[in-house]
Each structure stands twice: as structure tokens, then as C-alpha cells.
Motif scaffolding. Sequence first.
Motif, PDB file in Angstrom:
ATOM      1  N   VAL A 155      35.118  35.518  27.628  1.00  0.00           N
ATOM      2  CA  VAL A 155      36.120  36.241  28.411  1.00  0.00           C
ATOM      3  C   VAL A 155      35.787  36.333  29.893  1.00  0.00           C
ATOM      4  O   VAL A 155      36.680  36.564  30.715  1.00  0.00           O
ATOM      5  CB  VAL A 155      36.329  37.666  27.855  1.00  0.00           C
ATOM      6  N   PHE A 156      34.544  36.137  30.276  1.00  0.00           N
ATOM      7  CA  PHE A 156      34.158  36.421  31.656  1.00  0.00           C
ATOM      8  C   PHE A 156      34.732  35.408  32.647  1.00  0.00           C
ATOM      9  O   PHE A 156      35.050  35.756  33.771  1.00  0.00           O
ATOM     10  CB  PHE A 156      32.635  36.480  31.784  1.00  0.00           C
ATOM     11  N   PHE A 158      39.661  44.557  38.619  1.00  0.00           N
ATOM     12  CA  PHE A 158      39.068  45.777  38.061  1.00  0.00           C
ATOM     13  C   PHE A 158      39.904  46.270  36.884  1.00  0.00           C
ATOM     14  O   PHE A 158      39.372  46.584  35.808  1.00  0.00           O
ATOM     15  CB  PHE A 158      38.989  46.839  39.153  1.00  0.00           C
ATOM     16  N   THR A 159      41.224  46.347  37.083  1.00  0.00           N
ATOM     17  CA  THR A 159      42.099  46.845  36.023  1.00  0.00           C
ATOM     18  C   THR A 159      42.111  45.908  34.824  1.00  0.00           C
ATOM     19  O   THR A 159      42.111  46.346  33.674  1.00  0.00           O
ATOM     20  CB  THR A 159      43.525  47.025  36.564  1.00  0.00           C
ATOM     21  N   LEU A 160      42.102  44.593  35.069  1.00  0.00           N
ATOM     22  CA  LEU A 160      42.088  43.626  33.978  1.00  0.00           C
ATOM     23  C   LEU A 160      40.810  43.751  33.147  1.00  0.00           C
ATOM     24  O   LEU A 160      40.856  43.642  31.921  1.00  0.00           O
ATOM     25  CB  LEU A 160      42.209  42.206  34.536  1.00  0.00           C
ATOM     26  N   GLY A 161      39.679  43.988  33.803  1.00  0.00           N
ATOM     27  CA  GLY A 161      38.440  44.179  33.058  1.00  0.00           C
ATOM     28  C   GLY A 161      38.538  45.358  32.102  1.00  0.00           C
ATOM     29  O   GLY A 161      38.079  45.282  30.952  1.00  0.00           O
ATOM     30  N   CYS A 162      39.152  46.434  32.550  1.00  0.00           N
ATOM     31  CA  CYS A 162      39.313  47.618  31.694  1.00  0.00           C
ATOM     32  C   CYS A 162      40.272  47.345  30.539  1.00  0.00           C
ATOM     33  O   CYS A 162      39.964  47.606  29.377  1.00  0.00           O
ATOM     34  CB  CYS A 162      39.828  48.794  32.520  1.00  0.00           C
ATOM     35  N   THR A 163      41.466  46.822  30.865  1.00  0.00           N
ATOM     36  CA  THR A 163      42.505  46.686  29.839  1.00  0.00           C
ATOM     37  C   THR A 163      42.179  45.594  28.821  1.00  0.00           C
ATOM     38  O   THR A 163      42.483  45.743  27.637  1.00  0.00           O
ATOM     39  CB  THR A 163      43.854  46.385  30.493  1.00  0.00           C
ATOM     40  N   SER A 164      41.558  44.492  29.265  1.00  0.00           N
ATOM     41  CA  SER A 164      41.274  43.418  28.322  1.00  0.00           C
ATOM     42  C   SER A 164      40.200  43.830  27.310  1.00  0.00           C
ATOM     43  O   SER A 164      40.296  43.506  26.122  1.00  0.00           O
ATOM     44  CB  SER A 164      40.858  42.145  29.064  1.00  0.00           C
ATOM     45  N   LEU A 165      39.187  44.568  27.763  1.00  0.00           N
ATOM     46  CA  LEU A 165      38.166  45.037  26.811  1.00  0.00           C
ATOM     47  C   LEU A 165      38.711  46.129  25.899  1.00  0.00           C
ATOM     48  O   LEU A 165      38.328  46.218  24.723  1.00  0.00           O
ATOM     49  CB  LEU A 165      36.938  45.519  27.567  1.00  0.00           C
ATOM     50  N   MET A 210      32.290  51.565  24.139  1.00  0.00           N
ATOM     51  CA  MET A 210      33.478  50.895  24.670  1.00  0.00           C
ATOM     52  C   MET A 210      33.717  51.144  26.159  1.00  0.00           C
ATOM     53  O   MET A 210      33.975  50.203  26.910  1.00  0.00           O
ATOM     54  CB  MET A 210      34.717  51.293  23.862  1.00  0.00           C
ATOM     55  N   PRO A 211      33.653  52.397  26.655  1.00  0.00           N
ATOM     56  CA  PRO A 211      33.900  52.574  28.089  1.00  0.00           C
ATOM     57  C   PRO A 211      32.873  51.875  28.963  1.00  0.00           C
ATOM     58  O   PRO A 211      33.193  51.424  30.065  1.00  0.00           O
ATOM     59  CB  PRO A 211      33.861  54.094  28.279  1.00  0.00           C
ATOM     60  N   TYR A 212      31.635  51.774  28.487  1.00  0.00           N
ATOM     61  CA  TYR A 212      30.630  51.045  29.260  1.00  0.00           C
ATOM     62  C   TYR A 212      30.988  49.562  29.335  1.00  0.00           C
ATOM     63  O   TYR A 212      30.856  48.933  30.389  1.00  0.00           O
ATOM     64  CB  TYR A 212      29.256  51.225  28.616  1.00  0.00           C
ATOM     65  N   GLN A 213      31.442  49.000  28.209  1.00  0.00           N
ATOM     66  CA  GLN A 213      31.859  47.598  28.229  1.00  0.00           C
ATOM     67  C   GLN A 213      33.063  47.409  29.139  1.00  0.00           C
ATOM     68  O   GLN A 213      33.150  46.421  29.878  1.00  0.00           O
ATOM     69  CB  GLN A 213      32.192  47.146  26.805  1.00  0.00           C
ATOM     70  N   MET A 214      33.998  48.346  29.093  1.00  0.00           N
ATOM     71  CA  MET A 214      35.184  48.257  29.934  1.00  0.00           C
ATOM     72  C   MET A 214      34.812  48.281  31.412  1.00  0.00           C
ATOM     73  O   MET A 214      35.306  47.473  32.208  1.00  0.00           O
ATOM     74  CB  MET A 214      36.151  49.389  29.586  1.00  0.00           C
TER      75      MET A 214
END
Length: 274
Positions: free
Chosen positions: A107-108, A124-131, A145-149
Motif C-alpha cells: 500500500v505504501f 495525510f487524509t488518504l493514509g488515515c482513511t485507507s488504513l 489501528m490509530p498508530y497504523q493510520m
Amino acid sequence: MTATAPAAPAARAVRVPLRARAVIGCAAFAGLVAFLWPFVVAPGRFGSAYAPPLIFGALLVLILAVVVSEIASGGIDAKALAMLGVLSAVNAGLRPLGAGTAGVETVFFLLVLAGRVFGPGFGFTLGCTSLFASALLTGGVGPWMPYQMFGCAFVGLIAGLLPRLGGRAEVLLLAGYGALSGYLFGFLLNLSFWPFSLDPHSSIAYLPGLPFTEQWHRYLLFDLATSLGWDTGRAVTTGLAVLVAGPAVLAVFRRAARRAAFEAPVRFAAPPPR
């Protein structure tokens, strides 16, 4: 009356207004604090029994605030929101293809390229929503999960802030950053469980009250001992994916940005005389 919209520039196609930038900045700062608190919080002030739930809830609220602020302030219009949804779904579908296999992560490279084209706020937003979508799809919802996001959010954010280059130099820059982001993500994610996962008597365990330099030394040894191999797999996968698929994906993203004309002002002109 006919509407005409000029094409948006290829770089940073989704402009983020000042208010949304402030919210993203606050969320990014809170995310850094959530990762780095073992180095800055005095012992006894933030017990391990309730630190993870508090951080989990606070980060989720901040993530929602980022997205809502983006939409409400016009930072993400309907077309950009649709692009965000599509890329989040694609990333959520790609992740199960590689996650958990020798550190291979699929995904990166998409986060790096999307952040590059659409800008740091979108990245930034895509990193949050995709995870978040990936966690719901794979059943990976938990305190991690929030750490991964936020780890992925930082990957997309930094990609949008890289120097502007063109041609082969741009692809090489993004490939190098993609490889580096594999190590960066692992470095940040290890901080989420390092203070709680080891025997306090271990030489690489978190020990409250130590000076910063000694605490930092312990963490570097912990990171090298536990995840260097996995991070290397992620770095190699991302760097190679950007080198191989980067030029084509960048072209597709920039063509989509030009055709969508994100946030382009609409001007109404009188019809030509008959």
C-alpha cells in the motif's frame, strides 16, 4: 450560459485551505506525541494501564476532525472526495495481498504517489482513511489501528512536501523516499508497544526516568532487534514498486487531476452570438 473550468496544476492538485491545514497540523502533532511520549513524559504521569485507550480515543476523534474539516471548509470538494474514496478502497484491497509476508507491504507506493500528486493534505487524509478501511475489511481493528493510520498518514504527508522535480529524477526521489518510508513506518509503529512489551529488566526495555539519550539508545537497539528484517522487506517492496509502476501511476493521477480540475473556479461566460 456555459461553464468553463481551467485545468488544475499537476502538482498538489487538491489545495488545502488554512483552517484545514491547522487541523491537520494539530492532528499530526498529536500523533507525534502519541508515538514519542515515552521520551517526553515524566515517569508516573501517564500509567500504562490507561495510556493506550486514551491515545486510541483521542486519535480517532482527531482523524474524524481532519476529514470533516476538509469537507466543511471546501478543502475536499465532491470530486476530490470521490478520488479519496476510490484510492482508499484500492489501498484497502491491496493490503491483504502483501501484509504479513516477510514485511512485504503493497500500500505504501500508492500513498507516496498520491501524496506527491494531490498534495500533503490529501496524502495525510488518504493514509488515515485507507488504513481504516483496510482494518474494517480484514478485521484488524484494535488499539494498534490509530498508530497504523497515523504512520501511513505521515508517509502521505511527507510525500507531498518533497522537493519538486521532474522526469527520471522525480521517480528516483520518490523511490528513495518510498524505501525510507518503509523504515520510518516500522520505527514509529514499534513505539506504540515498546513501553509495554518487554521485561523491565531487559537492556532494551523502556525504563521510566532514564535520560533521553539512554532511552533513545535502548529504543534503537529494540527497533534493530525486532523489526529490521520486516522493515527492509517493506522498504524494498515500496522502492521497487515506485520504480516500476511509478511513472505510469503518476501519469494516470495527473491526467485525472487535470480532467477533474479540483477546486477550479467556475466562470460563466455569455454564449456566442448566433
